[in-house]
Motif scaffolding. Sequence first.
Motif, PDB file in Angstrom:
ATOM      1  N   LEU A   1       0.868  -1.172   0.000  1.00 19.70           N
ATOM      2  CA  LEU A   1       0.000   0.000   0.000  1.00 19.70           C
ATOM      3  C   LEU A   1       0.903   1.220   0.000  1.00 19.70           C
ATOM      4  O   LEU A   1       1.854   1.301   0.782  1.00 19.70           O
ATOM      5  N   TYR A   2       0.599   2.172  -0.863  1.00 21.63           N
ATOM      6  CA  TYR A   2       1.532   3.254  -1.176  1.00 21.63           C
ATOM      7  C   TYR A   2       0.754   4.567  -1.188  1.00 21.63           C
ATOM      8  O   TYR A   2      -0.201   4.724  -1.952  1.00 21.63           O
ATOM      9  N   VAL A   3       1.139   5.523  -0.341  1.00 27.19           N
ATOM     10  CA  VAL A   3       0.440   6.807  -0.268  1.00 27.19           C
ATOM     11  C   VAL A   3       1.469   7.926  -0.345  1.00 27.19           C
ATOM     12  O   VAL A   3       2.458   7.922   0.393  1.00 27.19           O
ATOM     13  N   ALA A   4       1.235   8.885  -1.244  1.00 25.23           N
ATOM     14  CA  ALA A   4       2.128  10.037  -1.395  1.00 25.23           C
ATOM     15  C   ALA A   4       1.301  11.316  -1.362  1.00 25.23           C
ATOM     16  O   ALA A   4       0.227  11.396  -1.977  1.00 25.23           O
ATOM     17  N   MET A   5       1.804  12.332  -0.655  1.00 25.85           N
ATOM     18  CA  MET A   5       1.154  13.639  -0.599  1.00 25.85           C
ATOM     19  C   MET A   5       1.595  14.475  -1.788  1.00 25.85           C
ATOM     20  O   MET A   5       2.778  14.524  -2.127  1.00 25.85           O
ATOM     21  N   GLY A   6       0.609  15.155  -2.400  1.00 28.06           N
ATOM     22  CA  GLY A   6       0.913  16.073  -3.484  1.00 28.06           C
ATOM     23  C   GLY A   6       0.961  17.504  -2.993  1.00 28.06           C
ATOM     24  O   GLY A   6       1.670  17.826  -2.037  1.00 28.06           O
ATOM     25  N   GLU A   7       0.181  18.364  -3.624  1.00 26.19           N
ATOM     26  CA  GLU A   7       0.195  19.783  -3.286  1.00 26.19           C
ATOM     27  C   GLU A   7      -0.930  20.135  -2.323  1.00 26.19           C
ATOM     28  O   GLU A   7      -1.970  19.472  -2.271  1.00 26.19           O
ATOM     29  N   ASN A   8      -0.685  21.215  -1.572  1.00 28.29           N
ATOM     30  CA  ASN A   8      -1.713  21.767  -0.691  1.00 28.29           C
ATOM     31  C   ASN A   8      -2.746  22.482  -1.557  1.00 28.29           C
ATOM     32  O   ASN A   8      -2.425  23.436  -2.277  1.00 28.29           O
ATOM     33  N   LEU A   9      -4.004  22.026  -1.498  1.00 29.32           N
ATOM     34  CA  LEU A   9      -5.061  22.572  -2.345  1.00 29.32           C
ATOM     35  C   LEU A   9      -5.857  23.668  -1.660  1.00 29.32           C
ATOM     36  O   LEU A   9      -6.836  24.170  -2.220  1.00 29.32           O
ATOM     37  N   GLY A  10      -5.433  24.060  -0.445  1.00 29.02           N
ATOM     38  CA  GLY A  10      -6.165  25.085   0.285  1.00 29.02           C
ATOM     39  C   GLY A  10      -7.324  24.490   1.062  1.00 29.02           C
ATOM     40  O   GLY A  10      -7.643  23.298   0.950  1.00 29.02           O
ATOM     41  N   ASP A  11      -7.941  25.269   1.881  1.00 31.08           N
ATOM     42  CA  ASP A  11      -9.070  24.893   2.753  1.00 31.08           C
ATOM     43  C   ASP A  11      -8.807  23.595   3.513  1.00 31.08           C
ATOM     44  O   ASP A  11      -9.721  22.818   3.795  1.00 31.08           O
ATOM     45  N   GLY A  12      -7.514  23.328   3.826  1.00 31.61           N
ATOM     46  CA  GLY A  12      -7.176  22.162   4.638  1.00 31.61           C
ATOM     47  C   GLY A  12      -7.138  20.850   3.899  1.00 31.61           C
ATOM     48  O   GLY A  12      -7.035  19.791   4.523  1.00 31.61           O
TER      49      GLY A  12
END
Length: 677
Positions: A599-610
Amino acid sequence: MFIKMIPEIGHFALIIALLMAAVQAVMPLAGAATRRPLWMAYGQPMAVGQFVFIAIAYACLTASYMLDDFSVANVANNSNSLLPWYYKFSAVWGNHEGSVLLWSFMLAGWGCAASLFTGNLPRDMVARVMGVMGMVCVGFLLFILMTSNPFERLLPGMPQDGADLNPLLQDFGLVVHPPMLYMGYVGFSVVFAFAIAALMGGRLDAAWTRWARPWTNLAWAFLTVGIALGSWWAYYELGWGGWWFWDPVENASLLPWLTGTALVHSLAVTEKRGSFKSWTVLLAISTFSLSLMGTFLVRSGVLTSVHAFANDPARGFFILMLLAITVTLSLLVFALRAPRVSHKVGFNWLSRDALLLVNNIFLVIMTVTVLLGTVYPLILDSLGLGKISVGPPYFNTLFVPLTVLMCIFMGLGSVTRWKSMAARDLIRKLWLAGVAALVIGILMPLLYRGEWNLFVSLGIVSALWIVLPMVRDVFDKTRHASSFLAGVRKLSLAYWGMVLGHVGVAVTIVGVTVVSNYNIERNVRMSPGTTVEVAGYQFTMTELTERRGANFLADTSILQVQRGDSGSSFTMRPEKRLYLATGMPMTQVALRPGLFRDLYVAMGENLGDGSWAMRVQYKPFVRWLWLGALLMAFGGVLAVLDKRYRRTASTREAPKVASQDDSTQNSTQNGAREATA
């Protein structure tokens, strides 16, 4: 005062090492040509001394990093006072100058080992091997001192702090991947030296192959692990979940691996049967030349890659000249000496000899395919004919069918006898394995996913076709023993090395096939309280936090993961980091590894509003890629440990080449004596 002079001590040690390498390159070869034992004896002490002084230079550069000596340009450009000590240690080779010094250090180490473990070989052979190794060392030490001095000072304008190590390299992968890869690259220099020495001495017999085989297997094992570690590092570090890019620099490491694999098998034939002599020498020359070519691609600036170290045409020209000189001189020696080699050993086309030759041809075709796709765009660009991009569609379209064809001959070769075998005997041995491979391969996709997939079936059939005939071969070789364990003990380590190597190929094929066709990926927007389902797993973001590391700030997403409605749950924590010294953002992947899935999870960009962009993936059997590589490498090491190679050849008697009749008899009755193939 001593601490301030550490860089100068390292620089001086490199100069002494260069002088010793020059003596090693000249005196032993002159002694072998004039039959002067004293001159021939220079090679071994010079190789040991050269290794000692390069080790001193490497220790001095490491000390400069650990002591934060930012008056050294290399340290100032690639380190920082906030960098953890273990990254300072690996930062030594995380740049062009340091990596070339590591390369030269390992080259000297292989030369030193060759000088210490060849004491029982003919004196003139050892002298020529040491001379060739000395020539290679001279080239790289000149490269360091003339274009890539790691001890260059920044005085009087010394910076207060360093520019920091590239955040991509601040990872455990940098600690293990480059050293392993370089050990493989440089290890083939010993095999190259043996091949040239054998040509120069007119000794292209089974003896030199027996001396060269352990070095070849060991270098190949290191290179296999190095490539696998690079794939694993890219998989979790770059954040998109890919394990192979067909990047030019990745291809640069694959090229010598392909020809090195062919060389391992060709050496087995030359030692066992006395054939393929010229072909084996050409493979040895090609493998080391491709290792040098990889160095040129990485350090010349002719390509742009996340793996490339330098962008300096002057350095690239120096390595290109070193490559040209190496290839030209070695081929010249081959052209002058090889025609004297007689080839009197014959074989039928249905024999292990022929099948190994066919697989060698496939490996060379695969090498040419990858080489063409890698350098053709560079050639067009250099000639001003435009820019083109050669990507995965080209490589996959050509490489995959060639791999399948090679697997067919691998399955046949494991049970075929040397010299000749009757077709009916081969069919009797293989028909059950063939039927089982087809049935299991066709049914497996239906049982695993409920739908049939041609490519998955083809991959599984290919893998089973490699493994099942070897199971039959092990059975045939142990069935007459008093017990199965007694039969297993009688089989040689070289034989088990062959078995493990081929099983490793099969395991890797299964991993590549399944993850390429059954990977599940979702790019989603997540905020605290959001739930996403992927492949039966529910990913719920419960919290967003911030934390400070040694030299970075990180946004951390805490995910609670549960399988189905009643399965056990666990936590995953992907991060988005901002490194303080460089201001560079990096993705820190969260992994839940398993033998049958990741299982593989990566964070991308902050899209605003949390909320954040998130990439969630289910990757079945991806670990089998690297498990197979480890099995292959372990098989190579087992072959090195075989007792036949611990008994170094006598100085007066070359190993006997089996006659045609003896070869057939040995292959049927004494499987424990068979060479790795």
